[in-house]
Scaffold this motif. Structure first.
Motif, PDB file in Angstrom:
ATOM      1  N   ALA A 190       1.041  -0.861  -0.018  1.00 50.86           N
ATOM      2  CA  ALA A 190      -0.171   0.452   0.341  1.00 50.86           C
ATOM      3  C   ALA A 190       0.540   1.511   0.185  1.00 50.86           C
ATOM      4  CB  ALA A 190      -0.771  -0.041   1.186  1.00 50.86           C
ATOM      5  N   ALA A 191       2.325   1.129   0.353  1.00 48.54           N
ATOM      6  CA  ALA A 191       2.937   2.120   0.511  1.00 48.54           C
ATOM      7  C   ALA A 191       3.245   2.548  -0.924  1.00 48.54           C
ATOM      8  CB  ALA A 191       4.189   1.784   1.961  1.00 48.54           C
ATOM      9  N   GLY A 192       3.711   1.498  -1.282  1.00 47.30           N
ATOM     10  CA  GLY A 192       4.530   1.051  -2.731  1.00 47.30           C
ATOM     11  C   GLY A 192       3.334   2.466  -3.649  1.00 47.30           C
ATOM     12  N   PHE A 193       1.844   2.111  -3.685  1.00 48.19           N
ATOM     13  CA  PHE A 193       0.563   2.624  -4.564  1.00 48.19           C
ATOM     14  C   PHE A 193       0.940   3.775  -3.668  1.00 48.19           C
ATOM     15  CE2 PHE A 193      -1.068  -1.862  -4.459  1.00 48.19           C
ATOM     16  CZ  PHE A 193      -1.255  -1.475  -5.671  1.00 48.19           C
ATOM     17  N   ILE A 194       0.607   4.254  -2.295  1.00 51.30           N
ATOM     18  CA  ILE A 194       0.647   5.739  -2.435  1.00 51.30           C
ATOM     19  C   ILE A 194       1.879   6.419  -2.360  1.00 51.30           C
ATOM     20  CG2 ILE A 194       0.712   6.901   0.191  1.00 51.30           C
ATOM     21  CD1 ILE A 194      -0.789   4.921   1.102  1.00 51.30           C
ATOM     22  N   PHE A 195       2.439   6.341  -2.487  1.00 53.40           N
ATOM     23  CA  PHE A 195       4.225   7.210  -2.620  1.00 53.40           C
ATOM     24  C   PHE A 195       4.388   7.360  -4.082  1.00 53.40           C
ATOM     25  CE2 PHE A 195       8.664   6.576  -4.383  1.00 53.40           C
ATOM     26  CZ  PHE A 195       8.967   7.802  -4.231  1.00 53.40           C
ATOM     27  N   PHE A 196       3.256   6.409  -5.092  1.00 55.06           N
ATOM     28  CA  PHE A 196       2.700   7.162  -6.486  1.00 55.06           C
ATOM     29  C   PHE A 196       2.657   8.605  -6.362  1.00 55.06           C
ATOM     30  CE2 PHE A 196       0.069   7.904  -9.721  1.00 55.06           C
ATOM     31  CZ  PHE A 196       1.022   7.506 -10.968  1.00 55.06           C
ATOM     32  N   ALA A 197       1.284   8.575  -5.394  1.00 56.25           N
ATOM     33  CA  ALA A 197       0.987   9.993  -5.309  1.00 56.25           C
ATOM     34  C   ALA A 197       1.633  10.458  -5.221  1.00 56.25           C
ATOM     35  CB  ALA A 197      -0.684   9.691  -4.700  1.00 56.25           C
ATOM     36  N   PHE A 198       2.799  10.810  -4.075  1.00 59.39           N
ATOM     37  CA  PHE A 198       3.766  11.634  -3.980  1.00 59.39           C
ATOM     38  C   PHE A 198       5.225  12.279  -4.466  1.00 59.39           C
ATOM     39  CE2 PHE A 198       2.249  10.187   0.476  1.00 59.39           C
ATOM     40  CZ  PHE A 198       2.669  11.520   1.135  1.00 59.39           C
ATOM     41  N   ALA A 374      16.928   2.543   1.686  1.00 58.50           N
ATOM     42  CA  ALA A 374      16.312   1.533   2.459  1.00 58.50           C
ATOM     43  C   ALA A 374      14.944   1.324   2.413  1.00 58.50           C
ATOM     44  CB  ALA A 374      16.437   1.192   3.507  1.00 58.50           C
ATOM     45  N   GLY A 375      14.284   2.305   2.581  1.00 55.60           N
ATOM     46  CA  GLY A 375      13.371   2.081   2.055  1.00 55.60           C
ATOM     47  C   GLY A 375      12.658   2.285   0.504  1.00 55.60           C
ATOM     48  N   CYS A 376      13.084   2.935  -0.134  1.00 51.09           N
ATOM     49  CA  CYS A 376      12.424   2.140  -1.829  1.00 51.09           C
ATOM     50  C   CYS A 376      12.704   1.438  -2.050  1.00 51.09           C
ATOM     51  CB  CYS A 376      13.849   3.564  -2.584  1.00 51.09           C
ATOM     52  SG  CYS A 376      13.306   5.332  -2.366  1.00 51.09           S
ATOM     53  N   LEU A 377      14.303   0.776  -1.605  1.00 49.44           N
ATOM     54  CA  LEU A 377      14.193  -0.336  -2.510  1.00 49.44           C
ATOM     55  C   LEU A 377      13.021  -1.857  -1.693  1.00 49.44           C
ATOM     56  CD1 LEU A 377      18.038  -1.031  -2.261  1.00 49.44           C
ATOM     57  CD2 LEU A 377      16.238  -0.797  -4.469  1.00 49.44           C
ATOM     58  N   ILE A 378      12.814  -1.810  -0.192  1.00 43.36           N
ATOM     59  CA  ILE A 378      11.753  -2.840   0.421  1.00 43.36           C
ATOM     60  C   ILE A 378      10.389  -2.273  -0.551  1.00 43.36           C
ATOM     61  CG2 ILE A 378      10.577  -2.971   2.251  1.00 43.36           C
ATOM     62  CD1 ILE A 378      13.358  -2.334   3.724  1.00 43.36           C
ATOM     63  N   VAL A 379      10.306  -1.133  -0.745  1.00 42.48           N
ATOM     64  CA  VAL A 379       9.047  -0.771  -0.705  1.00 42.48           C
ATOM     65  C   VAL A 379       8.904  -1.568  -2.348  1.00 42.48           C
ATOM     66  CG1 VAL A 379       7.293   1.190  -1.985  1.00 42.48           C
ATOM     67  CG2 VAL A 379       8.385   1.163   1.182  1.00 42.48           C
ATOM     68  N   ALA A 380      10.092  -0.960  -3.166  1.00 40.42           N
ATOM     69  CA  ALA A 380       9.303  -1.266  -4.926  1.00 40.42           C
ATOM     70  C   ALA A 380       9.392  -2.641  -5.113  1.00 40.42           C
ATOM     71  CB  ALA A 380      11.240  -1.361  -5.650  1.00 40.42           C
ATOM     72  N   ALA A 381      10.507  -3.696  -3.937  1.00 40.64           N
ATOM     73  CA  ALA A 381      10.390  -5.415  -3.792  1.00 40.64           C
ATOM     74  C   ALA A 381       8.968  -5.565  -3.408  1.00 40.64           C
ATOM     75  CB  ALA A 381      11.022  -5.984  -2.967  1.00 40.64           C
ATOM     76  N   SER A 382       8.021  -4.307  -2.975  1.00 42.33           N
ATOM     77  CA  SER A 382       6.941  -5.223  -2.567  1.00 42.33           C
ATOM     78  C   SER A 382       5.439  -4.778  -3.291  1.00 42.33           C
ATOM     79  CB  SER A 382       6.382  -4.174  -0.707  1.00 42.33           C
ATOM     80  OG  SER A 382       5.706  -3.223  -1.393  1.00 42.33           O
ATOM     81  N   LEU A 383       5.905  -4.393  -4.412  1.00 45.73           N
ATOM     82  CA  LEU A 383       4.719  -3.935  -5.387  1.00 45.73           C
ATOM     83  C   LEU A 383       4.509  -4.985  -6.050  1.00 45.73           C
ATOM     84  CD1 LEU A 383       6.211  -0.681  -6.305  1.00 45.73           C
ATOM     85  CD2 LEU A 383       4.067  -1.063  -5.891  1.00 45.73           C
ATOM     86  N   PRO A 384       3.457  -5.588  -6.681  1.00 47.83           N
ATOM     87  CA  PRO A 384       2.597  -6.119  -7.582  1.00 47.83           C
ATOM     88  C   PRO A 384       3.855  -6.966  -7.871  1.00 47.83           C
ATOM     89  CG  PRO A 384       0.725  -5.384  -7.557  1.00 47.83           C
ATOM     90  CD  PRO A 384       2.209  -4.309  -7.131  1.00 47.83           C
ATOM     91  N   LEU A 385       4.061  -8.396  -8.605  1.00 47.35           N
ATOM     92  CA  LEU A 385       4.824  -9.589  -9.420  1.00 47.35           C
ATOM     93  C   LEU A 385       4.988  -8.622 -10.675  1.00 47.35           C
ATOM     94  CD1 LEU A 385       7.258 -11.214  -8.764  1.00 47.35           C
ATOM     95  CD2 LEU A 385       5.371 -12.706  -9.638  1.00 47.35           C
TER      96      LEU A 385
END
Length: 412
Positions: A190-198, A374-385
């Protein structure tokens, strides 16, 4: 006698602090705030999970913004993290950032254009999307001051619409429906999706060659724009959770329109228009940012040299602007909107990862760039496959193109 080399054309510094802030706001306060809440709520699993995801996205965005601002003040040229990675790390790192920005933001621009069409002309969304891209390309070609003026208008309208929706939500009846339990990994998704808006605050840095006194203006403009945006997003998130609840929100295709419908039905068409205007602001600044990054890469012979052309009258990189807009027009006819958001987020998170790694070289004791990386890499990895695999494939293609241009540069 040999002919002396022609001086490289430069862009003109025309943007002050207010204009830089409004361009950043117009880039962030766009389609995300109107559309991102539903997929984020589904991924997070609950209202508290959604707010936690918003906080995570905000923290990562702050780290990225701080790194970007420090780097932009030191390297006040067009190109953003492409320049930072090249100067602070290695040309390959800079190319990775530039490639990520061009690919991710081109996809994002096409998604924004399609969203604009879906809101304002649902019967023929692609036709309106194509017309919007052509129109905004023309506005950008008239000069960066026209871009800033249009961004100011779009931002003002967007904030007015959001304020009306929030006021209606806080004064209307609450019909909140809970969802379920929080999903820890889903919160990161969800943080990855919301980051799209930031992600729009980087647009200020990509315009660094056109900002007055960039060493002072950019470090002030980026955090101010981000702070205003986070406050607006938090207010909107709390309102939609209070009125709709996480359960209804997760199933919504137009969350703010549903919020208006539950509280003040007369506002629904206003919300649709406001969404269209907000998307227009994002699309306008996206095309400007893509053109500037393409200009910077072409100057370094990482893209065709023809893209270095700058208009003497309007002081804009017209060839790069036209090329970027043409590519967006092609994608508008072929792209799926849903997958574009995840794919764009993956590429943009890699872009900011390079920015944070570059900022870490300025002061290795500063923890914020490392936290942002670290946050960028972790959240990027959590996005849909599919988004992750698509992004990795694009970067593999970029690595091949870099090898070709590197060989050409060395043998020239």
């Amino acid at each position: 006698m040999p002919t002396p080399p022609r001086e490289r054309p430069t862009l003109q510094r025309r943007l002050g602090l207010p204009s830089a802030i409004t361009i950043g706001l117009a880039s962030m306060l766009g389609a995300g705030v109107f559309a991102v809440w539903a997929p984020a709520a589904r991924a997070a699993g609950s209202g508290p999970g959604l707010l936690t995801a918003l906080l995570i996205a905000g923290v990562i965005a702050y780290c990225n913004a701080r790194s970007t601002a420090r780097l932009a003040a030191r390297h006040p040229q067009a190109g953003g993290a492409y320049i930072y990675g090249t100067r602070q790390l290695h040309p390959a790192a800079g190319f990775t950032a530039g490639w990520a920005f061009l690919v991710g933001k081109t996809a994002s621009a096409a998604a924004m254009a399609l969203t604009l069409g879906a809101y304002l002309l649902p019967e023929h969304p692609r036709a309106l999307a194509a017309a919007a891209v052509a129109a905004f390309c023309a506005i950008n070609l008239l000069g960066v001051k026209k871009t800033a003026l249009a961004s100011t208008v779009f931002t003002a309208i967007t904030l007015a619409v959001l304020a009306a929706v929030v006021i209606a939500g806080t004064t209307g009846p609450a019909a909140a429906q809970p969802l379920g339990d929080t999903h820890p990994w889903g919160v990161l998704t969800a943080a990855g999706f919301i980051f799209f808006a930031f992600a729009g605050y980087a647009r200020i840095a990509t315009l660094g060659e056109e900002v007055k006194h960039p060493e002072r203006t950019i470090p002030r403009a980026v955090p101010i724009a981000l702070a205003i945006t986070f406050t607006v997003y938090l207010t909107v998130a709390i309102t939609v959770l209070t009125v709709l609840g996480a359960g209804t929100l997760a199933d919504s295709t137009a969350p703010l329109a549903d919020l208006a419908g539950a509280s003040a039905p007369a506002l629904k068409p206003v919300v649709a228009i406001g969404a269209g205007v907000a998307v227009a602001g994002v699309l306008l600044s996206l095309l400007a940012g893509i053109g500037r990054t393409a200009l910077a890469m072409a100057r370094d012979r990482r893209l065709p040299g023809a893209l270095t052309a700058v208009s003497e009258r309007f002081g804009v990189p017209w060839a790069a602007e036209v090329a970027a807009s043409a590519l967006v027009l092609i994608l508008v006819t072929t792209m799926d909107l849903t997958g574009a958001i995840g794919f764009s987020s993956f590429c943009v998170l890699v872009y900011y990862g390079v920015a944070n790694a570059s900022a870490a070289t300025l002061d290795r004791r500063d923890p914020l760039p490392w936290l942002g990386l670290a946050g960028c890499l972790i959240v990027a990895a959590s996005l849909p496959l599919p988004s992750v695999l698509g992004g990795l494939a694009v970067f593999a293609a970029g690595a091949g193109w870099y090898a070709i241009t590197e060989h050409r540069t060395r043998t020239a």
